[in-house]
Design a protein around this motif. Structure first.
Motif, PDB file in Angstrom:
ATOM      1  N   THR A  30       0.806  -1.219   0.000  1.00  0.00           N
ATOM      2  CA  THR A  30       0.000   0.000   0.000  1.00  0.00           C
ATOM      3  C   THR A  30       0.841   1.271   0.000  1.00  0.00           C
ATOM      4  O   THR A  30       0.299   2.355  -0.164  1.00  0.00           O
ATOM      5  CB  THR A  30      -0.922   0.042   1.239  1.00  0.00           C
ATOM      6  OG1 THR A  30      -0.124   0.235   2.414  1.00  0.00           O
ATOM      7  CG2 THR A  30      -1.718  -1.237   1.371  1.00  0.00           C
TER       8      THR A  30
ATOM      9  N   HIS B  91      -2.045   3.483  -1.761  1.00  0.00           N
ATOM     10  CA  HIS B  91      -2.573   3.137  -3.077  1.00  0.00           C
ATOM     11  C   HIS B  91      -1.956   1.809  -3.495  1.00  0.00           C
ATOM     12  O   HIS B  91      -1.081   1.285  -2.809  1.00  0.00           O
ATOM     13  CB  HIS B  91      -2.280   4.246  -4.102  1.00  0.00           C
ATOM     14  CG  HIS B  91      -0.853   4.338  -4.546  1.00  0.00           C
ATOM     15  ND1 HIS B  91       0.140   4.956  -3.795  1.00  0.00           N
ATOM     16  CD2 HIS B  91      -0.217   3.894  -5.658  1.00  0.00           C
ATOM     17  CE1 HIS B  91       1.286   4.905  -4.434  1.00  0.00           C
ATOM     18  NE2 HIS B  91       1.115   4.259  -5.565  1.00  0.00           N
TER      19      HIS B  91
ATOM     20  N   SER C 274      -1.029   9.383  -7.721  1.00  0.00           N
ATOM     21  CA  SER C 274      -0.228   8.695  -6.716  1.00  0.00           C
ATOM     22  C   SER C 274       1.078   8.186  -7.303  1.00  0.00           C
ATOM     23  O   SER C 274       1.140   7.830  -8.485  1.00  0.00           O
ATOM     24  CB  SER C 274      -1.008   7.504  -6.141  1.00  0.00           C
ATOM     25  OG  SER C 274      -2.162   7.929  -5.455  1.00  0.00           O
TER      26      SER C 274
ATOM     27  N   SER D 118       3.893   5.802  -0.339  1.00  0.00           N
ATOM     28  CA  SER D 118       2.768   6.305  -1.123  1.00  0.00           C
ATOM     29  C   SER D 118       2.652   7.806  -0.931  1.00  0.00           C
ATOM     30  O   SER D 118       2.425   8.295   0.175  1.00  0.00           O
ATOM     31  CB  SER D 118       1.467   5.626  -0.675  1.00  0.00           C
ATOM     32  OG  SER D 118       0.358   6.176  -1.361  1.00  0.00           O
TER      33      SER D 118
ATOM     34  N   ASP E  43       1.773   4.724 -10.714  1.00  0.00           N
ATOM     35  CA  ASP E  43       0.475   4.105 -10.475  1.00  0.00           C
ATOM     36  C   ASP E  43       0.287   2.970 -11.477  1.00  0.00           C
ATOM     37  O   ASP E  43       0.429   3.164 -12.689  1.00  0.00           O
ATOM     38  CB  ASP E  43      -0.626   5.158 -10.675  1.00  0.00           C
ATOM     39  CG  ASP E  43      -1.995   4.680 -10.229  1.00  0.00           C
ATOM     40  OD1 ASP E  43      -2.285   3.486 -10.401  1.00  0.00           O
ATOM     41  OD2 ASP E  43      -2.762   5.499  -9.712  1.00  0.00           O
TER      42      ASP E  43
END
Length: 225
Positions: free
Chosen positions: A3, A97, A138, A145, A184
């Motif tokens: 994450t 993300h 992101s 992140s 991303d």
């Protein structure tokens, strides 16, 4: 899958180097003492590695030549601090993300400035990565992140709040240092669809020419979106 929310600021205890590999031993009490097992995936500065040994509060991971060549891990030394994050459990909270741990390349810190309570970083990167980085999107920098504050043809920016600074390696980075970058994941697929035209036998003429004409509603529909 990770994450980008760093769990621990680990310390490199040893680096064993071979002709085309490295073996890292990282002290990370927060991660190792919480049910970490052999074979688990752990992101070290954003690079997904496999736990091959456990020693008290430390873990060992092998780093192959491809990873050393494409990341900043080759610069690690005994005493280096690293961002550590375990793979996200299926029932865990999702606070950052989607981060795969498969970095897309590296960037170079171009400037570091204060912006109120935050620290702003401008990072130069290859154009192939910059074209997939969007303002307010992101990005993972050293596995963290972060939200993109600006993006142009030469560089992009991120801003780090005091909490993030206190729990990650970024305050130790200086202008000119190399950092791992992962864009991303959605941008990867969009870039691939734009770069490789569909075969006429498999899609409409509009989809086949989308790489030249841009993404259209028909192009997205032809590719399952």
């Amino acid at each position: 899958m990770f994450t980008g929310i760093v769990e621990d600021l680990g310390t490199v205890l040893a680096v064993e180097r071979g002709a085309d590999f490295a073996r890292l031993t990282v002290d990370s009490p927060v991660v190792v003492t919480d049910r970490t097992m052999l074979g688990d995936s752990i992101a070290v500065n954003g690079v997904c590695l496999t736990v091959t040994g456990l020693h008290g509060t430390a873990f060992t991971a092998d780093v192959m030549h491809e990873t050393l060549r494409r990341s900043s891990l080759g610069a690690l030394r005994r005493g280096s601090h690293v961002n550590v994050e375990r793979a996200m459990p299926a029932d865990g909270r999702f606070s950052g993300h989607f981060v795969s741990g498969h970095i897309d390349g590296t960037g170079t810190i171009a400037s570091i400035t204060r912006d109120g309570i935050a620290t702003a970083y401008a990072i130069r990167a290859p154009y192939a990565l910059l074209r997939a980085i969007a303002e307010k999107g992101s990005i993972a920098v050293e596995g963290i992140s972060l939200t993109v504050t600006f993006a142009n043809a030469d560089a992009f920016g991120v801003a780090v709040i005091p909490h993030t600074a206190a729990h990650t390696v970024l305050p130790e980075r200086r202008v000119g240092d190399i950092v791992n970058l992962e864009i991303d994941p959605l941008a990867r697929y969009v870039a691939r669809l734009m770069a490789v035209p569909a075969r006429a036998a498999d899609a409409s003429a509009d989809a086949a020419s989308a790489h030249a004409d841009g993404i259209t509603e028909q192009f997205l529909a032809a590719h399952g979106f």
